[in-house]
Scaffold this motif. Structure first.
Motif, PDB file in Angstrom:
ATOM      1  N   TYR A  57       0.864  -1.182   0.000  1.00 30.42           N
ATOM      2  CA  TYR A  57       0.000   0.000   0.000  1.00 30.42           C
ATOM      3  C   TYR A  57       0.902   1.234   0.000  1.00 30.42           C
ATOM      4  O   TYR A  57       1.782   1.355   0.859  1.00 30.42           O
ATOM      5  CB  TYR A  57      -0.893   0.012   1.244  1.00 30.42           C
ATOM      6  CG  TYR A  57      -1.784  -1.204   1.381  1.00 30.42           C
ATOM      7  CD1 TYR A  57      -3.068  -1.201   0.864  1.00 30.42           C
ATOM      8  CD2 TYR A  57      -1.322  -2.358   2.025  1.00 30.42           C
ATOM      9  CE1 TYR A  57      -3.889  -2.327   0.992  1.00 30.42           C
ATOM     10  CE2 TYR A  57      -2.132  -3.475   2.163  1.00 30.42           C
ATOM     11  CZ  TYR A  57      -3.410  -3.449   1.636  1.00 30.42           C
ATOM     12  OH  TYR A  57      -4.220  -4.557   1.766  1.00 30.42           O
ATOM     13  N   ALA A  68      -5.117   1.688   3.889  1.00 26.84           N
ATOM     14  CA  ALA A  68      -5.199   0.254   3.601  1.00 26.84           C
ATOM     15  C   ALA A  68      -6.601  -0.226   3.944  1.00 26.84           C
ATOM     16  O   ALA A  68      -7.114   0.062   5.034  1.00 26.84           O
ATOM     17  CB  ALA A  68      -4.166  -0.515   4.420  1.00 26.84           C
ATOM     18  N   ASN A  69      -7.216  -0.899   3.004  1.00 28.26           N
ATOM     19  CA  ASN A  69      -8.585  -1.409   3.200  1.00 28.26           C
ATOM     20  C   ASN A  69      -9.536  -0.289   3.617  1.00 28.26           C
ATOM     21  O   ASN A  69     -10.328  -0.430   4.566  1.00 28.26           O
ATOM     22  CB  ASN A  69      -8.595  -2.534   4.237  1.00 28.26           C
ATOM     23  CG  ASN A  69      -7.702  -3.693   3.828  1.00 28.26           C
ATOM     24  OD1 ASN A  69      -7.682  -4.100   2.665  1.00 28.26           O
ATOM     25  ND2 ASN A  69      -6.930  -4.218   4.788  1.00 28.26           N
ATOM     26  N   ASP A  70      -9.412   0.854   2.927  1.00 30.32           N
ATOM     27  CA  ASP A  70     -10.272   2.031   3.132  1.00 30.32           C
ATOM     28  C   ASP A  70     -10.100   2.688   4.494  1.00 30.32           C
ATOM     29  O   ASP A  70     -10.941   3.488   4.916  1.00 30.32           O
ATOM     30  CB  ASP A  70     -11.753   1.665   2.924  1.00 30.32           C
ATOM     31  CG  ASP A  70     -12.046   1.189   1.510  1.00 30.32           C
ATOM     32  OD1 ASP A  70     -11.448   1.767   0.570  1.00 30.32           O
ATOM     33  OD2 ASP A  70     -12.841   0.248   1.352  1.00 30.32           O
TER      34      ASP A  70
END
Length: 325
Positions: A57, A68-70
């Protein structure tokens, strides 16, 4: 509440693979009940957070955050495990100082000074710290081998001025080999320092701020199977690293005093590992490392273990001391 710790590793120099090993050891040993640890790879072409599945990321360099992962992640402390540029020469230290993020190594001035061998020696000599005789060469200078040999003698060491892990270092025994050694050093840096050979016992001295006290760790004696303590000796098992060193109480006292003096004169923080050679009972300084190797087999962790300090304790202490700067 757990702190978010970014462990930066990699770098721009020939030392990047060693740095990745150090950074991963820190990642493995940081107490998980106290910290959320994140591996951050710093390379010229990318800055990325690498998760446990090796998914990358990108780091936002504007504030050193990552999404990362919203979820946007910011960091409370940076654990600096980059050997060489840009982690050991002051660049990253200055960057984090501007962002106001604590980091575990020394300040940017101290990093820049210790990474530049010429500047380090110039600052320390007025304090009575002994060093080898030296000669300086910059890329593009006219080079007269006879003049160099007249000053430093043979054998001598040709070193890149700004480099670590013995990259760009050659021990020269004959004058006709000098130019080749200089070319090797210029592959690492455009500044060179050529130093006289010192024959004696070589030791490595770790100094850290441990729980608020400047502490000299047990001293390590270096016995290289090669001609000197080069890359193979340091990282490929071609040396003996004996802790505690087989030196006299007088030598131990003298070198401990000098190593602590260097740490205090330079207003250091974080880790410091200084290399010396004894001429009789007098220690002569070779160099100061501010991001030493941090694997289980590295010298400073070995020294810490002899002092009864585990890797989790060593790394946690570095983080906690960083928050007090």
């Amino acid at each position: 509440m757990k702190k978010n710790i970014a462990i930066i590793m990699g770098g721009f120099s020939s030392e990047y693979q060693i740095s990745l090993k150090s950074g991963n050891v820190v990642y493995q040993h940081l107490p998980k009940e106290k910290y959320h640890a994140f591996r951050v790879h710093i390379f010229k072409e990318k800055w990325v957070y690498v998760d446990d599945n090796d998914i990358e990321y990108p780091i936002d360099k504007n504030d050193f955050s990552v999404t990362a992962n919203d979820t946007k992640i910011t960091f409370d402390v940076v654990f600096n495990a980059i050997h060489g540029s840009p982690g050991e020469n002051g660049y990253m230290q200055a960057y984090f100082a501007l962002l106001g993020i604590p980091q575990t190594s020394c300040g940017f001035y101290q990093a820049a000074t210790t990474f530049n061998k010429r500047d380090l020696l110039a600052i320390l000599k007025p304090y009575g710290i002994k060093t080898a005789t030296s000669f300086y060469v910059n890329k593009g200078d006219a080079i007269e081998v006879a003049t160099i040999v007249d000053k430093v003698g043979l054998p001598c060491f040709v070193k890149a001025n700004n480099a670590g892990s013995s990259f760009g270092v050659t021990k020269v025994h004959k004058a006709e080999d000098m130019m080749n050694a200089i070319e090797v050093a210029f592959k690492e840096d455009d500044e060179i320092i050529i130093e006289s050979f010192l024959s004696g016992t070589e030791v490595s001295v770790g100094v850290i701020n441990y729980q608020g006290t400047v502490t000299v760790l047990p001293i390590t004696e270096i016995v290289s199977e090669n001609d000197f303590f080069d890359y193979e000796a340091k990282y490929l098992g071609k040396s003996q690293e004996i802790t505690p060193a087989r030196i006299s109480l007088t030598q131990e006292s003298n070198v401990s005093t000098v190593a602590k003096l260097i740490y205090k004169v330079l207003k250091m923080s974080g880790f410091s590992r200084s290399e010396f050679i004894f001429i009789e009972d007098t220690p002569y300084l070779l160099e100061v490392n501010t991001i030493p190797g941090l694997t289980e087999a590295s010298i400073l962790p070995q020294q810490a273990a002899k002092a009864g300090i585990t890797l989790p304790e060593l790394f946690e202490n570095a983080i906690e001391m960083a928050t007090l700067k």
